[in-house]
Motif scaffolding. Sequence first.
Motif, PDB file in Angstrom:
ATOM      1  N   LEU A 271       0.826  -1.203   0.000  1.00 33.72           N
ATOM      2  CA  LEU A 271       0.000   0.000   0.000  1.00 33.72           C
ATOM      3  C   LEU A 271       0.868   1.264   0.000  1.00 33.72           C
ATOM      4  N   ILE A 272       1.953   1.211   0.768  1.00 31.87           N
ATOM      5  CA  ILE A 272       2.863   2.365   0.836  1.00 31.87           C
ATOM      6  C   ILE A 272       3.500   2.621  -0.527  1.00 31.87           C
ATOM      7  N   PHE A 273       3.984   1.572  -1.174  1.00 30.00           N
ATOM      8  CA  PHE A 273       4.595   1.726  -2.488  1.00 30.00           C
ATOM      9  C   PHE A 273       3.581   2.221  -3.511  1.00 30.00           C
ATOM     10  N   THR A 274       2.345   1.750  -3.411  1.00 27.70           N
ATOM     11  CA  THR A 274       1.309   2.190  -4.333  1.00 27.70           C
ATOM     12  C   THR A 274       0.986   3.664  -4.126  1.00 27.70           C
ATOM     13  N   TYR A 275       0.838   4.061  -2.865  1.00 29.15           N
ATOM     14  CA  TYR A 275       0.487   5.448  -2.558  1.00 29.15           C
ATOM     15  C   TYR A 275       1.556   6.422  -3.067  1.00 29.15           C
ATOM     16  N   PHE A 276       2.830   6.075  -2.870  1.00 28.23           N
ATOM     17  CA  PHE A 276       3.914   6.964  -3.287  1.00 28.23           C
ATOM     18  C   PHE A 276       4.345   6.724  -4.735  1.00 28.23           C
ATOM     19  N   ALA A 277       3.647   5.820  -5.428  1.00 28.96           N
ATOM     20  CA  ALA A 277       3.955   5.508  -6.832  1.00 28.96           C
ATOM     21  C   ALA A 277       5.425   5.162  -7.015  1.00 28.96           C
ATOM     22  N   VAL A 278       5.922   4.264  -6.165  1.00 28.94           N
ATOM     23  CA  VAL A 278       7.324   3.838  -6.243  1.00 28.94           C
ATOM     24  C   VAL A 278       7.437   2.726  -7.280  1.00 28.94           C
ATOM     25  N   PRO A 279       8.151   2.949  -8.371  1.00 32.68           N
ATOM     26  CA  PRO A 279       8.296   1.904  -9.396  1.00 32.68           C
ATOM     27  C   PRO A 279       9.022   0.684  -8.830  1.00 32.68           C
ATOM     28  N   ARG A 280       8.761  -0.486  -9.404  1.00 34.19           N
ATOM     29  CA  ARG A 280       9.433  -1.711  -8.950  1.00 34.19           C
ATOM     30  C   ARG A 280      10.948  -1.565  -9.038  1.00 34.19           C
ATOM     31  N   LEU A 281      11.400  -0.689  -9.930  1.00 36.53           N
ATOM     32  CA  LEU A 281      12.827  -0.485 -10.116  1.00 36.53           C
ATOM     33  C   LEU A 281      13.513  -0.035  -8.833  1.00 36.53           C
ATOM     34  N   TYR A 282      12.790   0.711  -7.981  1.00 35.48           N
ATOM     35  CA  TYR A 282      13.394   1.285  -6.779  1.00 35.48           C
ATOM     36  C   TYR A 282      12.891   0.662  -5.479  1.00 35.48           C
ATOM     37  N   GLN A 283      11.980  -0.284  -5.559  1.00 37.76           N
ATOM     38  CA  GLN A 283      11.403  -0.846  -4.336  1.00 37.76           C
ATOM     39  C   GLN A 283      12.427  -1.617  -3.508  1.00 37.76           C
ATOM     40  N   HIS A 284      13.326  -2.333  -4.175  1.00 40.81           N
ATOM     41  CA  HIS A 284      14.333  -3.079  -3.423  1.00 40.81           C
ATOM     42  C   HIS A 284      15.235  -2.144  -2.637  1.00 40.81           C
ATOM     43  N   ARG A 285      15.530  -0.972  -3.184  1.00 46.65           N
ATOM     44  CA  ARG A 285      16.390  -0.005  -2.484  1.00 46.65           C
ATOM     45  C   ARG A 285      15.748   0.417  -1.169  1.00 46.65           C
ATOM     46  N   VAL A 286      14.440   0.682  -1.196  1.00 42.78           N
ATOM     47  CA  VAL A 286      13.734   1.063   0.028  1.00 42.78           C
ATOM     48  C   VAL A 286      13.757  -0.086   1.035  1.00 42.78           C
ATOM     49  N   LEU A 287      13.483  -1.300   0.572  1.00 42.90           N
ATOM     50  CA  LEU A 287      13.450  -2.455   1.470  1.00 42.90           C
ATOM     51  C   LEU A 287      14.830  -2.760   2.043  1.00 42.90           C
ATOM     52  N   PHE A 288      15.874  -2.574   1.224  1.00 37.63           N
ATOM     53  CA  PHE A 288      17.234  -2.856   1.708  1.00 37.63           C
ATOM     54  C   PHE A 288      17.621  -1.916   2.840  1.00 37.63           C
ATOM     55  N   TRP A 289      17.450  -0.610   2.608  1.00 35.19           N
ATOM     56  CA  TRP A 289      17.823   0.334   3.664  1.00 35.19           C
ATOM     57  C   TRP A 289      16.862   0.236   4.842  1.00 35.19           C
ATOM     58  N   GLY A 290      15.649  -0.195   4.580  1.00 28.62           N
ATOM     59  CA  GLY A 290      14.704  -0.389   5.669  1.00 28.62           C
ATOM     60  C   GLY A 290      15.136  -1.481   6.622  1.00 28.62           C
TER      61      GLY A 290
ATOM     62  N   ALA B 168       1.000   6.054 -12.882  1.00 23.42           N
ATOM     63  CA  ALA B 168       1.474   7.413 -12.619  1.00 23.42           C
ATOM     64  C   ALA B 168       2.137   7.982 -13.861  1.00 23.42           C
ATOM     65  N   PRO B 169       2.218   9.297 -13.944  1.00 23.24           N
ATOM     66  CA  PRO B 169       2.888   9.927 -15.083  1.00 23.24           C
ATOM     67  C   PRO B 169       4.329   9.479 -15.190  1.00 23.24           C
ATOM     68  N   ARG B 170       4.819   9.394 -16.419  1.00 21.72           N
ATOM     69  CA  ARG B 170       6.178   8.926 -16.639  1.00 21.72           C
ATOM     70  C   ARG B 170       7.219   9.832 -15.979  1.00 21.72           C
ATOM     71  N   ARG B 171       6.812  11.037 -15.671  1.00 25.81           N
ATOM     72  CA  ARG B 171       7.797  11.954 -15.071  1.00 25.81           C
ATOM     73  C   ARG B 171       8.271  11.453 -13.719  1.00 25.81           C
ATOM     74  N   LEU B 172       7.487  10.562 -13.061  1.00 20.98           N
ATOM     75  CA  LEU B 172       7.900  10.048 -11.759  1.00 20.98           C
ATOM     76  C   LEU B 172       9.137   9.168 -11.872  1.00 20.98           C
ATOM     77  N   GLU B 173       9.385   8.635 -13.052  1.00 15.64           N
ATOM     78  CA  GLU B 173      10.496   7.719 -13.210  1.00 15.64           C
ATOM     79  C   GLU B 173      11.764   8.436 -13.695  1.00 15.64           C
ATOM     80  N   LYS B 174      11.700   9.763 -13.815  1.00 15.29           N
ATOM     81  CA  LYS B 174      12.855  10.524 -14.258  1.00 15.29           C
ATOM     82  C   LYS B 174      13.287  11.489 -13.181  1.00 15.29           C
TER      83      LYS B 174
END
Length: 354
Positions: A100-119, A341-347
């Motif tokens: 739910l957190i990743f969905t709300y913040f529109a975190v692409p799968r590309l960066y989800q592991h980074r959040v989980l690792f530092w978490g 989400a808009p593609r701008r989120l991934e740039k």
Amino acid sequence: MEALLLLLSTPFLGKAVWLWLLFLGIVLALLVFDLGVLNRKDHEIGVKESLWLSAFYIAIAAAFGGWVWWYMGPTPGMQYFTGFALEKALALDNVFVISLIFTYFAVPRLYQHRVLFWGILGVILLRGLMIGLGAALVTQFDWVLYIFGAFLLATGVKMLLMSGEEETDLSQNRLLLFLKRRVPVTDRLHGHAFFVREPDPATGRLKRVATPLFLALLMVEIADVIFAVDSVPAIFAITTDPFIVYTSNIFAILGLRALYFALAAMVHRFKYLKYALSLVLVFIGAKIFWNQIYGKVDPAISLSVTFTLLASGVLYSLWKTGRGPTDAESAPVPDAAAEAAPRRLEKAHGGAAE
């Protein structure tokens, strides 16, 4: 040399210092291998990779549990595996919240592991503090176990009586609203950066501000603390040995973070597991009172009952949800918002990522 040997054999929270250093060394090696070898660059982790990585972590955890069984004896070994299985199952709800957190913040799968690792680094520290505090309380005040038992009984009964899952609206979450008021944050992602430098609207000078990825990391950490309120007392009901409690906790969480990418897409298939978990919490809470009044329950019985209940909950959930469409199939997929989400989120836009 003698001084070093003496230091390593010095007891800390009931176990020699070298045992704690051995465990922390294994965890550090796993994290370095994860970040430095497996995930040196951002990439999307698929279900197959997630399953293989999880199997690797489970094998390491099982090997460590086998060593505990051999070195410390059958009782600590069974307590370790009971705590590991319980924490693994309790953390499944955490997977749903993280999605739910990743969905709300529109975190692409590309960066989800980074959040989980530092978490996980925050989890290692925060769980250590909570378990250390719990061990100190149990050692000094034996009656604290009655509070743990009553809390687990109440939590288990509450879970049983819940008629359905409540919708979670993160936009109205008080903690998130508080963080947004206190932490300067950009209105879009900047690649995988947690912080960037942007011009201050008032002065025009560059200042460091957080990105939504950092807020997602904070929310993941907060969610883990909230779930630890259930899991830590539950494992203390199995054993009061801080070493067994901490090692089983951390190994379960390490493996679950690896399994997240496979579980998140099918978390709705475990719809009925919460009822099995509620029975486990009731059993463990009742066991505390039994232990304090009549004597300790055989660890083999605790392991057998816990495993049977959890396995039954998993198998029944898979059978029930696999029979046909259910309302659970509309459960959110963690990357759904990111894909919409808009593609701008991934740039990365503006500022120098740090």
